[in-house]
Design an enzyme around this catalytic site. Structure first.
Site, PDB file in Angstrom:
ATOM      1  N   HIS A  77      -0.056  -5.253   6.297  1.00  0.00           N
ATOM      2  CA  HIS A  77      -0.394  -4.191   5.324  1.00  0.00           C
ATOM      3  C   HIS A  77      -1.751  -3.659   5.809  1.00  0.00           C
ATOM      4  O   HIS A  77      -1.844  -2.327   5.765  1.00  0.00           O
ATOM      5  CB  HIS A  77      -0.342  -4.590   3.868  1.00  0.00           C
ATOM      6  CG  HIS A  77       1.228  -4.439   3.563  1.00  0.00           C
ATOM      7  ND1 HIS A  77       1.532  -3.739   2.298  1.00  0.00           N
ATOM      8  CD2 HIS A  77       2.175  -5.258   3.848  1.00  0.00           C
ATOM      9  CE1 HIS A  77       3.131  -3.867   2.328  1.00  0.00           C
ATOM     10  NE2 HIS A  77       3.279  -4.801   2.848  1.00  0.00           N
ATOM     11  N   ASP A 126      -2.806   1.234  -0.721  1.00  0.00           N
ATOM     12  CA  ASP A 126      -1.164   0.672  -0.488  1.00  0.00           C
ATOM     13  C   ASP A 126      -0.524   0.890  -1.684  1.00  0.00           C
ATOM     14  O   ASP A 126      -1.029   0.701  -2.706  1.00  0.00           O
ATOM     15  CB  ASP A 126      -1.438  -0.959  -0.119  1.00  0.00           C
ATOM     16  CG  ASP A 126      -0.126  -1.597   0.321  1.00  0.00           C
ATOM     17  OD1 ASP A 126       0.836  -1.284  -0.414  1.00  0.00           O
ATOM     18  OD2 ASP A 126      -0.389  -1.999   1.469  1.00  0.00           O
TER      19      ASP A 126
END
Length: 457
Positions: free
Chosen positions: A21, A120
């Site tokens: 990520h 995110d």
């Protein structure tokens, strides 16, 4: 150095510090920083993750990006059990206070208030934090459109499965009651959708409910890869910006990267080499690794194997020694460059989204051995929807299964059709990033959002 007096907008990026990520988020920040040099970008991540990400990043010329560390939530002196979920749960408990405190400190230190939160998508609490600050929340989804859509249908899926009960074998249940999901089986779903009892599952469930409040949801994907799903998502979200496949900045290779894998590939004929990489999170268990090695050796197929897990590599030392004239094993490869090389005939992969996108860009069919998360969904799309690769029988690597998959892709007519299919997807990707392509225009819209964020009330 960028003068502080010239900076108008201040984009604060929050990373989810696990798996792959943090890196795509930093790549997106780098693209934005290059396109908007008068905007300041503050990148918030845990200390350990920041060290890993920035040790590989090439930030030369990016004077408007600055990293900041936040607490990972682990108790002082804590010794890790080795279970990755333990670290994730510590981190979840620490949020959002760890980000909030650090942001307050940075604003005080720099005298620059945040004008936009780019985070995110997992970090759903950002929508409330942005609302408190009176600034937009931009959510970055690092995977493809199918999994984000399924997360948003979590409650619908649960109600449907309750209705079905035990009357039908779950292996046979497909999600044909959802737009664009008729090929997806219940068994393909991530456990985080099926089981909402764990903190991580609840994090993603909360995310699915928060995303409709985002000013925009950004996907590292491209228009046309899953058209029905994309159209449906547009009815649920305020704005979707597909900005991929992203032209990733060239990372700084590890200091010991002098393995010559590209020059090695140059010595092989077109579509002859098997490239193998299972990402950085997990490696198949030793029996599966042995089965893969035995298949390669018996078929005498040249291979390039990116193998970073030293704890399992010694189990294959004899194989690597016996086949050193046939293949090459390295700890790291410039993967996007490898997949673009004409000698690569097939990619044996875990089906992580970044790898899938890079494979499409490279025009290489796949043999898929997924492990967790969205990887099973990606495998289903690859094999049954896009028809650009094959899964391994039973979901695990066996000698006969690998040999059959290699034959399908490299020898049989199906492999030729896969290359034709992937060629069409590759063309869609190329069109998306062309001068007036959808991803190019969406990226311009994203730049406009962050540049003008400082003028919003």
């Amino acid at each position: 150095m960028l003068g502080e007096n010239k900076v108008r907008a201040h984009v604060v990026a929050f990373a989810f510090p696990f798996g792959s990520h943090p890196t795509p988020l930093l790549h997106l920040v780098q693209r934005l920083a290059a396109a908007a040099p008068d905007v300041r970008f503050s990148y918030f991540n845990t200390t350990n993750s920041n060290q890993k990400v920035f040790s590989k990043a090439n930030l030369h010329g990016y004077d408007n990006i600055k990293p900041y560390n936040v607490s990972d939530g682990a108790p002082e002196g804590h010794v890790s059990s080795g279970n990755p979920m333990e670290a994730i749960e510590f981190f979840i408990k620490a949020t959002p206070d760890n980000f909030r405190r650090r942001l307050e400190h940075v604003v005080k230190e720099t005298g620059m208030k945040a004008t936009c939160l780019l985070t995110d998508a997992f970090l759903w609490f950002s929508v409330d934090m942005a609302a408190e600050l009176g600034i937009p929340w931009l959510a970055f989804w690092t995977a493809g459109p199918t999994p984000i859509s399924l997360h948003m249908y979590t409650d619908v899926i649960h109600r449907k499965l309750e209705q079905i009960g035990n009357s039908q074998n779950q292996d046979q249940i497909t999600l044909d009651f959802l737009p664009g999901m008729s090929a997806i089986h219940v068994t393909d779903l991530p456990q985080e959708i099926l089981n909402l009892d764990r903190p991580f599952s609840r994090l993603l469930h909360n995310m699915s409910r928060a995303l409709p409040r985002a000013a925009a949801v950004i996907l590292n994907s491209f228009h046309g890869i899953d058209s029905v799903v994309e159209v449906d998502l547009k009815t649920k979200l305020r704005k979707i910006l597909t900005v991929g496949p992203s032209p990733l900045p060239s990372p700084s290779p590890p200091r010991d990267y002098e393995n010559g894998c590209i020059s090695w590939l140059n010595n092989h004929r077109a579509a002859a080499v098997v490239y193998i990489s299972f990402g950085t999170m997990l490696t198949p268990p030793p029996p599966e690794l042995a089965a893969l090695a035995e298949a390669l050796e018996e078929k005498q197929i040249p291979y390039l194997w990116s193998f970073s897990d030293d704890s399992k590599r010694n189990s294959l030392d004899e194989f690597f020694d016996r086949t050193k004239t046939l293949g090459q094993v390295v700890k790291w490869t410039p993967q996007s460059e490898v997949l673009l090389h004409p000698s690569i005939g097939v990619f044996v992969t875990h089906c992580g989204w970044n790898s899938v996108v890079e494979t499409i860009t490279g025009g290489v069919p796949m043999i898929c051995r997924p492990f967790f998360g969205d990887q099973m969904l990606n495998r289903r799309r690859v094999e049954d929807v896009w028809r650009i690769g094959v899964g391994v029988g039973g979901g695990v690597l066996t000698k006969s299964g690998v040999m059959n998959a290699l034959d399908v892709v490299l020898v049989r007519e199906e492999g030729k059709k896969m290359r034709e299919n992937i060629g069409r997807l590759r063309e869609c990707a190329s069109m998306a990033v062309a001068e007036n392509g959808s991803s190019t225009e969406n990226f311009k819209s994203l730049v406009s959002l962050i540049v003008t964020s400082c003028h919003q009330d």
